[in-house]
Write a protein that holds these residues in place. Structure first.
Motif, PDB file in Angstrom:
ATOM      1  N   ILE A 237       0.991  -1.274  -0.159  1.00 22.67           N
ATOM      2  CA  ILE A 237      -0.493   0.231   0.013  1.00 22.67           C
ATOM      3  C   ILE A 237       0.630   1.341   0.082  1.00 22.67           C
ATOM      4  O   ILE A 237       0.694   2.130  -0.786  1.00 22.67           O
ATOM      5  CB  ILE A 237      -0.843  -0.243   1.371  1.00 22.67           C
ATOM      6  CG1 ILE A 237      -2.464  -1.225   1.205  1.00 22.67           C
ATOM      7  CG2 ILE A 237      -1.846   1.559   1.483  1.00 22.67           C
ATOM      8  CD1 ILE A 237      -2.481  -0.860   1.993  1.00 22.67           C
ATOM      9  N   VAL A 238       1.492   1.295   0.933  1.00 22.91           N
ATOM     10  CA  VAL A 238       2.374   2.735   1.001  1.00 22.91           C
ATOM     11  C   VAL A 238       3.703   2.548  -0.278  1.00 22.91           C
ATOM     12  O   VAL A 238       3.940   3.945  -1.069  1.00 22.91           O
ATOM     13  CB  VAL A 238       3.580   2.140   2.199  1.00 22.91           C
ATOM     14  CG1 VAL A 238       5.416   3.305   1.790  1.00 22.91           C
ATOM     15  CG2 VAL A 238       2.741   2.337   3.684  1.00 22.91           C
ATOM     16  N   THR A 241       1.147   4.486  -3.151  1.00 27.06           N
ATOM     17  CA  THR A 241       1.126   6.040  -2.877  1.00 27.06           C
ATOM     18  C   THR A 241       1.486   6.909  -2.704  1.00 27.06           C
ATOM     19  O   THR A 241       2.447   6.841  -2.725  1.00 27.06           O
ATOM     20  CB  THR A 241       0.522   5.826  -0.646  1.00 27.06           C
ATOM     21  OG1 THR A 241       0.068   3.904  -0.376  1.00 27.06           O
ATOM     22  CG2 THR A 241       0.382   7.276  -0.611  1.00 27.06           C
ATOM     23  N   ARG A 245       1.276  11.589  -0.534  1.00 23.16           N
ATOM     24  CA  ARG A 245       0.621  11.283   0.767  1.00 23.16           C
ATOM     25  C   ARG A 245       0.954  10.026   1.606  1.00 23.16           C
ATOM     26  O   ARG A 245       0.541   9.794   2.275  1.00 23.16           O
ATOM     27  CB  ARG A 245      -0.938  10.841   0.507  1.00 23.16           C
ATOM     28  CG  ARG A 245      -1.892  11.861  -0.476  1.00 23.16           C
ATOM     29  CD  ARG A 245      -2.942  11.738  -0.714  1.00 23.16           C
ATOM     30  NE  ARG A 245      -3.040  10.631  -1.934  1.00 23.16           N
ATOM     31  CZ  ARG A 245      -3.821  10.414  -2.542  1.00 23.16           C
ATOM     32  NH1 ARG A 245      -5.538   9.993  -2.525  1.00 23.16           N
ATOM     33  NH2 ARG A 245      -4.073   9.162  -3.363  1.00 23.16           N
ATOM     34  N   ARG A 246       1.879   9.977   1.551  1.00 22.04           N
ATOM     35  CA  ARG A 246       2.761   8.937   2.003  1.00 22.04           C
ATOM     36  C   ARG A 246       3.124   8.920   3.658  1.00 22.04           C
ATOM     37  O   ARG A 246       2.891   7.974   4.004  1.00 22.04           O
ATOM     38  CB  ARG A 246       3.939   8.555   1.140  1.00 22.04           C
ATOM     39  CG  ARG A 246       5.026   7.093   1.139  1.00 22.04           C
ATOM     40  CD  ARG A 246       5.493   7.120   0.740  1.00 22.04           C
ATOM     41  NE  ARG A 246       5.806   6.489  -0.448  1.00 22.04           N
ATOM     42  CZ  ARG A 246       6.299   6.421  -2.518  1.00 22.04           C
ATOM     43  NH1 ARG A 246       7.748   7.046  -1.502  1.00 22.04           N
ATOM     44  NH2 ARG A 246       6.125   6.308  -3.121  1.00 22.04           N
ATOM     45  N   VAL A 249      -0.252   8.075   5.061  1.00 21.65           N
ATOM     46  CA  VAL A 249      -0.452   6.423   5.245  1.00 21.65           C
ATOM     47  C   VAL A 249       0.333   5.765   6.421  1.00 21.65           C
ATOM     48  O   VAL A 249      -0.068   4.947   7.028  1.00 21.65           O
ATOM     49  CB  VAL A 249      -0.854   6.376   3.605  1.00 21.65           C
ATOM     50  CG1 VAL A 249      -0.816   4.543   3.232  1.00 21.65           C
ATOM     51  CG2 VAL A 249      -1.668   6.691   2.555  1.00 21.65           C
ATOM     52  N   GLN A 250       1.225   5.948   6.033  1.00 21.70           N
ATOM     53  CA  GLN A 250       2.880   5.642   6.941  1.00 21.70           C
ATOM     54  C   GLN A 250       2.233   5.711   8.356  1.00 21.70           C
ATOM     55  O   GLN A 250       2.383   5.034   9.269  1.00 21.70           O
ATOM     56  CB  GLN A 250       4.069   6.319   7.427  1.00 21.70           C
ATOM     57  CG  GLN A 250       5.200   6.108   5.328  1.00 21.70           C
ATOM     58  CD  GLN A 250       5.521   4.461   5.444  1.00 21.70           C
ATOM     59  OE1 GLN A 250       5.013   3.409   5.892  1.00 21.70           O
ATOM     60  NE2 GLN A 250       6.625   4.916   5.177  1.00 21.70           N
ATOM     61  N   MET A 252      -0.761   6.806   9.563  1.00 24.59           N
ATOM     62  CA  MET A 252      -2.485   5.488   9.926  1.00 24.59           C
ATOM     63  C   MET A 252      -1.861   4.416   9.622  1.00 24.59           C
ATOM     64  O   MET A 252      -2.472   3.907  10.429  1.00 24.59           O
ATOM     65  CB  MET A 252      -3.459   6.212   8.691  1.00 24.59           C
ATOM     66  CG  MET A 252      -4.009   7.141   7.989  1.00 24.59           C
ATOM     67  SD  MET A 252      -5.242   7.422   6.853  1.00 24.59           S
ATOM     68  CE  MET A 252      -5.913   6.683   6.747  1.00 24.59           C
ATOM     69  N   LEU A 253      -1.807   3.408   9.342  1.00 26.79           N
ATOM     70  CA  LEU A 253      -0.728   1.600   8.850  1.00 26.79           C
ATOM     71  C   LEU A 253      -0.439   2.022  10.791  1.00 26.79           C
ATOM     72  O   LEU A 253      -0.588   1.065  10.702  1.00 26.79           O
ATOM     73  CB  LEU A 253       0.787   1.883   7.494  1.00 26.79           C
ATOM     74  CG  LEU A 253      -0.457   2.077   6.819  1.00 26.79           C
ATOM     75  CD1 LEU A 253       0.755   1.480   5.982  1.00 26.79           C
ATOM     76  CD2 LEU A 253      -1.046   0.740   6.372  1.00 26.79           C
TER      77      LEU A 253
END
Length: 433
Positions: A237-238, A241, A245-246, A249-250, A252-253
């Motif tokens: 996913i990362v 991305t 926005r990476r 996302v990091q 959030m994960l």
């Protein structure tokens, strides 16, 4: 006319020597149990010593390619120094010195390989080595469990293949076989995705590793499979991305991971019951509680570095006496380090693995080639397995931890900025390659 010294130097610095040396080290490291059982510990120690001397010669010849600042991670050096200093308060100094020599020996071999082979070359060499060892393991299990239908005692092979396992292969225990098989699966998939080997080799290799992992019937294999599969999905996913926005996302994960760990802890008893590992966990819980009693007596420095518990030193012998068992480790790398090197060693061990995981994860997120995913996925495997076994502190597990930590530090560390300032080379990690 070249001199013998020049020819020797050219040989030691050649790529052919680097590949042969790497395969030799990996064969000795992953095949350590079988080598010791078929020969002796003295023979195996001699092999490691010869490889270490040869590695030192190779590094000396290649000294102009090396940077002193990037020889090894600082946390690794500090951990090794602390383990050596534990001689001062160890309950058995000769055993501590012997255990430290083994610790340093495997670390030195990993450091050597980390400097003479790149990531893809390392993955290919590990893939070739594990293909052979897993193939031989299946062959030995077929011989013992089907053709002869008798155990092979000197290899600790019980011959249970015909009844569906558990099997041990050439690695001594089913848990070690499962651990090696998971590392092999990661390696074989990376080989396949990078097209390093042909599909007719890659697919059977993946099938072999999966088959042996299943037949090992190791309770930890299911956990490792879930953890590694989740980490693979998150990393995918990362990597897909957009850069802008990476970071979000990091984070959030990361929050999801923390939440998942919290839920898993709250529902640990139903999960353990579902896995059918109640007795195993109960055994570990009793052992860990007993270890904490001894940690409380020497919380900061520990009882001295011993690695495995096989020689009957205090307090390990007394812990086994209290539990009426014969444990050869704490069945948890973190508890083992806490017992042997105290809080200081525990923090250094967590720092070594944690920093390496973060660095390698960020590198794998930024680099386009899938080969960079190998390091963080192996580190995730080591971290998860360390919760149930102490493999990461000795032999192949320790070797892999040092190798991955070195690989992560070579691509993303404060040393890189210093080297860039001295050489005028600007690091390019931030760009996709």
């Amino acid at each position: 006319m070249t001199t013998p010294q020049a020819r020797l130097s050219r040989l030691l610095g050649s790529t052919s020597m680097a590949r042969a040396y790497t395969l030799s080290v990996l064969g000795a490291t992953f095949g350590s149990f079988a080598i010791e059982q078929m020969t002796s510990r003295v023979t195996f120690a001699t092999i490691i010593l010869i490889l270490a001397v040869l590695g030192a010669a190779i590094l000396f010849v290649r000294r102009e390619e090396l940077s002193l600042l990037r020889v090894a991670p600082t946390s690794l050096l500090m951990f090794l120094v602390l383990a050596l200093l534990s001689l001062l308060w160890s309950t058995d100094r000769s055993d501590t010195l012997s255990a430290w020599v083994w610790l340093f020996g495997f670390a030195f071999l990993a450091i050597t390989i980390g400097h003479i082979r790149d990531t893809l070359q390392t993955v290919r060499a590990i893939g070739d080595t594990l293909r052979v060892l897993l193939g031989l393991s299946l062959g030995v299990e077929i011989l013992s469990g089907i053709l002869l239908d008798v155990p092979i005692r000197f290899l600790a092979v019980e011959g249970n293949l015909a009844v569906g396992g558990p099997i041990q292969g050439l690695f001594g225990t089913r848990n070690m076989l499962g651990f090696i098989a998971v590392i092999a699966l990661i390696t074989f998939v990376i080989e396949w995705r990078t097209q390093s080997v042909a599909v007719p080799i890659a697919i059977p290799s993946i099938a072999l590793a999966g088959f042996l992992a299943l037949l090992s019937a190791s309770p930890t294999v299911l956990v490792l499979a879930v953890v590694v599969g989740t980490a693979t999905g998150a990393l995918t996913i990362v990597r897909h991305t957009p850069v802008a926005r990476r970071t979000i996302v990091q984070w959030m994960l990361g929050a999801v991971v923390v939440l998942t760990l919290g839920v898993a802890f709250l529902f640990r008893h139903p999960i353990i019951a579902w896995m059918g590992a109640g007795s195993d966990f109960s055994t570990r819980a009793d052992l860990w509680n007993e270890i904490l009693n001894f940690v409380a007596l020497k919380p900061f420095q520990g009882w001295g570095w011993f690695g495995t518990w096989g020689r009957g030193e205090y307090p390990f012998s007394f812990i086994n006496y209290r539990l009426d068992n014969h444990h050869e480790s704490a069945l948890n790398a973190f508890f083992d380090v806490l017992l042997q090197l105290g809080i200081a060693g525990f923090l250094l061990f967590v720092l070594l693995g944690g920093v390496a995981l973060v660095r390698s994860w960020l590198v794998a997120s930024a680099r386009r080639s899938v080969v960079y995913a190998w390091t963080p996925l192996v580190l995730v495997t080591l971290a998860a397995d360390s919760m149930f076994e102490s493999f990461t502190l000795t032999g192949a597990g320790w070797f892999m931890l040092v190798l991955c930590a070195l690989r992560a530090g070579q691509s993303r560390s404060w040393r890189e900025s210093i080297d860039a300032a001295n050489t005028g080379v600007i690091p390019t990690l931030g760009r996709l390659e």
